[in-house]
Design an enzyme around this catalytic site. Structure first.
Site, PDB file in Angstrom:
ATOM      1  CG  ASP A 215      -1.887   1.122   1.271  1.00 25.31           C
ATOM      2  OD1 ASP A 215      -2.761   1.133   0.396  1.00 25.31           O
ATOM      3  OD2 ASP A 215      -1.790   2.003   2.147  1.00 25.31           O
ATOM      4  CD  GLU A 268      -2.043   2.423  -3.684  1.00 29.40           C
ATOM      5  OE1 GLU A 268      -3.082   3.027  -3.977  1.00 29.40           O
ATOM      6  OE2 GLU A 268      -1.518   2.540  -2.564  1.00 29.40           O
TER       7      GLU A 268
HETATM    8  C1  NOJ Z   1      -4.337   3.157  -0.895  1.00 27.04           C
HETATM    9  C2  NOJ Z   1      -5.514   2.258  -0.680  1.00 27.04           C
HETATM   10  O1  NOJ Z   1      -5.845   1.628  -1.887  1.00 27.04           O
HETATM   11  C3  NOJ Z   1      -6.623   3.132  -0.148  1.00 27.04           C
HETATM   12  O2  NOJ Z   1      -7.842   2.438  -0.091  1.00 27.04           O
HETATM   13  C4  NOJ Z   1      -6.216   3.657   1.201  1.00 27.04           C
HETATM   14  O3  NOJ Z   1      -7.206   4.559   1.661  1.00 27.04           O
HETATM   15  C5  NOJ Z   1      -4.873   4.385   1.143  1.00 27.04           C
HETATM   16  N1  NOJ Z   1      -3.884   3.679   0.361  1.00 27.04           N
HETATM   17  C6  NOJ Z   1      -4.316   4.569   2.533  1.00 27.04           C
HETATM   18  O4  NOJ Z   1      -3.913   3.347   3.080  1.00 27.04           O
END
Ligand code: NOJ
Length: 549
Positions: A215, A268
């Site tokens: 993440d 991500e």
């Molecule tokens: C990216 C995640 O996909 C999202 O859902 C989240 O709110 C943020 N990162 C913070 O963790």
């Protein structure tokens, strides 16, 4: 673990060409009837996922969490939230899925923890606690420290700082939170933070996870001077894509590679600079990363072709496979986005009440499914995409849960509209999401008109979105040129608003983004199309076809 999953037709590592299905556990299937999806619900539906033909499941966070951000506020990285099940249940799910040839990817959240995490509780309880150093606590600016330490802005609106209260009740230092105030950012300059996350990786790899989705992977490192953000400054960004991050991921790669069946690291990484993006995919760093350029791209032939070419060109020098993503739990559902005048995706543009043509959106989403599944690399399918679910735009404000909506003061609809519990069967809510004698309704209300979107309704219908996904994934698996197979070659002599490419010399994908029907290139057989051809064999507007050459 001995043999870790099914051997595909391709000899390349599984992650290079996989179809990965994203499970948002809260909204997939509710096994125990409390209105919240859970791991028991996923286990019951494994046959559905096997029939769909996916290679792996990526689970959004399933850890104990106050759910201030749908589980991206983790209180314990080595457990499972009681509403989702138990650690033993997760291990069983990972093993049962693997029996069916389906791997599991867990979500790792290294940028921040929950404000209920023991580290943060210790840091708040005592300003002299050593845990204080694991976060970014700083005195405020202004005469009485009443202003945040710098001008950084939260991804969820408002300042990226929250003022803490000292144990004696007086206002104390501020702490950094790039997301919600209940998600304090960790200090990645501290060795304990690094050691902890390396241990968490091993924890889940030892339990059979085949990989992790990382993440906010480009945000971990901060400039320790915490300078104001100056968009015109030539200096490196104080918290996005900092060079020190690569050492973190090299170290993680060593861990992933230490397993007999190497585990995959998936980032991500939202970065517009493709060269900087590709650095994370060097052979000793992450295996793959989500392709947000493609996800954000409008349904326009020139832009789509540029995104595909740009993606392939960026990945080639580092020999990493591309990924193709149309949707996830953060963005507007594909069917809705493609039914609008502006078909691109951007958080700023995410708005309520934009006129939408659902029939057009569905036609394009079907064509886009065939486009993505034919491109070289791995594909992500977000739960409900295979059912053609639209964004739910009329969730009553009181039912909204997403901090992006709640912190926006009513200006943003947030992300709940793409997180509505899945419809499985029946003609009224909860559409089989929960068992018959459930004690609570689904945690977000489902629309009254989803009877024709249920998995059961679509299963027997050869024209349905579900049937299209099943057929396409089955063909993709059988076709060795697809996935991580042969290179993409653009076919010559097609009109400018048609995308036509071959994979090897026996397979072609043709997508007509123009207003008129288009002639198909010479072919031996129509393998699959996203809609009927015209009477004279032409490819209608917003339709895709897979051809045997
Ligand atoms: C990216 C995640 O996909 C999202 O859902 C989240 O709110 C943020 N990162 C913070 O963790």
């Amino acid at each position: 673990m001995a043999e870790h999953g099914r051997q595909g037709a391709q000899a390349a590592p599984w992650w290079r060409g996989a179809v990965i299905y994203q499970v948002y556990p809260r909204s997939f299937a509710d096994g125990d009837g409390d209105g919240t999806g859970d791991l028991a619900g996923v286990r019951e539906r494994l046959p559905y996922l096997a029939e769909l033909g996916v290679d792996a499941l990526w689970f959004n966070p399933w850890y104990p969490s106050p759910m201030a951000d749908g589980g991206y506020d983790v209180a314990d990285y080595r457990g499972v939230a009681p509403e989702f099940g138990t650690l033993a249940g997760a291990e069983k799910l990972i093993a049962d899925a693997l029996e069916l040839g389906i791997r599991t990817i867990v979500d790792i959240v290294p940028n921040h923890v929950s404000s209920e995490h023991p580290w943060f509780r210790a840091a708040i309880a005592d300003p002299a606690a050593p845990e204080r150093e694991l976060f970014w606590f700083r005195p405020g600016r202004g005469e009485h420290g009443e202003l945040p330490p710098n001008n950084w802005v939260s991804e969820f609106h408002g300042p990226a700082w929250t003022r803490s209260t000292d144990p004696d009740g007086t206002p104390g230092d501020w702490y950094l939170n790039l997301f919600d105030s209940r998600q304090p950012d960790l200090n990645w300059g501290h060795p304990r933070v690094r050691e902890e996350h390396e241990d968490v990786l091993r924890f889940w790899f030892d339990r059979g996870a085949s990989g992790v989705r990382i993440d906010s992977a480009a945000l971990l490192e901060k400039d320790p001077a915490l300078p104001d953000l100056d968009p015109d400054s030539p200096a490196p960004h104080p918290y996005v894509d900092r060079d020190g991050l690569h050492a973190v991921y090299r170290s993680w790669r060593t861990i992933a590679d230490s397993y007999p069946d190497p585990r995959a690291l998936i980032g991500e990484i939202w970065l517009p600079d493709t060269e900087r993006f590709a650095r994370y995919l060097r052979p000793d760093e992450l295996h793959t990363a989500f392709n947000f350029d493609f996800l954000s791209c409008p349904w326009e032939p020139v832009r789509l072709r540029a995104s595909i070419e740009g993606t392939l060109a960026a990945h080639a020098p580092v020999s990493a496979p591309a990924t193709w993503v149309l949707a996830n739990h953060d963005v507007t559902r594909t069917v809705t986005r493609y039914g609008r005048a502006d078909t691109s995706f951007g958080f700023a543009a995410k708005a309520r009440g934009v006129p939408t043509d659902p029939v057009l959106g569905m036609r394009r989403a079907r064509a886009a499914a065939l486009l993505t599944l034919a491109l070289p690399g791995a594909v992500y399918v977000y739960q409900g995409e295979e059912l053609g679910l639209p964004e739910v735009e009329d969730i009553p404000p009181a039912a909204l849960q997403d901090p992006m909506a709640l912190r926006s003061g009513g200006t943003s609809p947030g992300r709940d509209g793409c997180r509505v519990p899945l419809p499985w069967s029946g003609d009224a809510p909860p559409y089989g999401f929960s068992p018959a004698r459930a004690s609570a309704p689904p945690w977000l209300p489902q629309p009254a008109d989803w009877a024709d979107r249920t998995a059961a309704a679509q299963s027997g219908d050869p024209e349905s979105m579900l049937s299209l996904y099943r057929a396409a994934i089955r063909l993709r698996r059988a076709e060795s040129a697809l996935g991580d197979g042969d290179d993409l070659t653009w076919l010559p002599g097609v009109p400018a608003n048609v995308l036509a490419f071959g994979r090897g010399d026996r397979f072609a994908c043709v997508v007509n983004l123009g207003g008129d029907s288009a002639e198909l290139p010479a072919h031996r057989e129509l393998l699959l199309s996203s809609g009927p051809l015209t009477v004279d064999g032409g490819l209608p507007s917003d339709t895709a076809a897979w051809l045997r050459l």
